[in-house]
Design a protein around this motif. Structure first.
Motif: not given
Length: 295
Positions: A32-39, A98-108
């Motif tokens: 989540x912290x590493x998302x390219x979108x920050x809002x 919580x045992x999964x994770x997101x691609x850095x661009x998912x939010x953007x």
């Protein structure tokens, strides 16, 4: 300290149910912290963890105000998600286990699509290669593989005003375009407009709780964008809710989900009800029969 809007308006809310996942939680929250979108804001619901998960969540909230932690007695994943939903302020909503994770661009990528197309949801998929590789590595007693992120520019997509033409529980649907199919009903495989789904509750104390929730959500969706990108990393955790539950409980859960969903669809338009019955109800009835045959 991370950036954080001082107004009540947040762009994206992430609801994360947490229960005894200290081994994986840093990875999930870092994604989540590493998302390219920050809002964004992340609602971390500690569902009565007995390990160090609650302390890890508190540490992230201490270091970044975009994380909010709710500590509650154990009530199961549905109860945790419901608790988190009561606190979201985002215009758009994502679920993360919580045992999964997101691609850095998912939010953007999802935010760009949902605003461009004025859609109610954006559907994506999970990285099947990562999950398959780890299942094999676990069987062989090897450590987890390292994910490799591909970054996307101007990805292809389609927009539909009838999600029932594309959504199905079948793994290999024959009557719709496989490339753009929204397969299975995991709630974490979409970004949602919050107003469209915020008052749908997860049924407590059942497995496969995504099925009745998703069934009701389908009726709220007017427009859907399908990205067909692997933006979610689904980790094959042998201690997860579904993989660790017994057959009797799984069967009873499916039965309750079917009953609740039938009630929701009793007054639905005939075309939508028939599509739902074909693409979701029938495979879950088959799954129920398989569970009952094992009892």
């Amino acid at each position: 300290m991370g950036t954080y809007r001082k107004t009540s308006r947040i762009m994206i809310s992430v609801v994360v149910p947490i229960y005894n996942v200290e081994k994986y939680l840093h990875r999930a929250l870092d994604s989540i912290l590493n998302q390219t979108h920050k809002d964004w804001e992340a609602i971390l619901v500690d569902d009565g963890s007995t390990d160090n998960s609650g302390n890890i969540a508190d540490e992230y909230a201490k270091n970044d105000r975009r994380f909010k932690v709710i500590h509650k007695p154990n009530g199961g994943r549905s109860d945790a998600r419901n608790a988190g939903m009561k606190h979201i302020r985002g215009e758009f909503l994502i679920f993360l286990d919580a045992d999964d994770f997101l691609h850095p661009q998912l939010m953007a990528l999802c935010l760009e699509a949902i605003m461009r197309d004025n859609s109610d949801i954006v559907a994506f998929t999970y990285d099947r290669a990562y999950r398959t590789h780890n299942i094999i590595r676990h069987f062989l007693g090897l450590p987890d593989s390292t994910p490799h992120y591909k970054f996307y520019v101007n990805p292809k997509y389609i927009v539909t005003d009838n999600i029932f033409d594309y959504a199905t529980e079948y793994s290999h649907p024959k009557d719709i375009d496989k490339r753009w199919t929204i397969k299975h009903c995991q709630v974490w495989r979409c970004m949602y407009k919050t107003y469209a789904v915020s008052n749908i509750e997860f049924i407590k104390n059942i497995d496969y709780e995504d099925f009745p929730w998703w069934s009701e959500a389908l009726l709220r969706i007017k427009r859907c964008t399908i990205l067909n990108l692997p933006l979610y990393f689904y980790y094959p955790n042998p201690r997860s809710y579904i993989l660790s539950a017994n057959q009797a409980h799984k069967a009873e859960s499916i039965r309750k989900g079917i009953e609740a969903s039938k009630l929701v669809y009793s007054n639905a338009p005939a075309e939508k009800r028939q599509a739902w019955e074909q693409h979701f109800l029938k495979p879950f009835e088959q799954k129920l029969k398989q569970k009952e045959d094992k009892l």
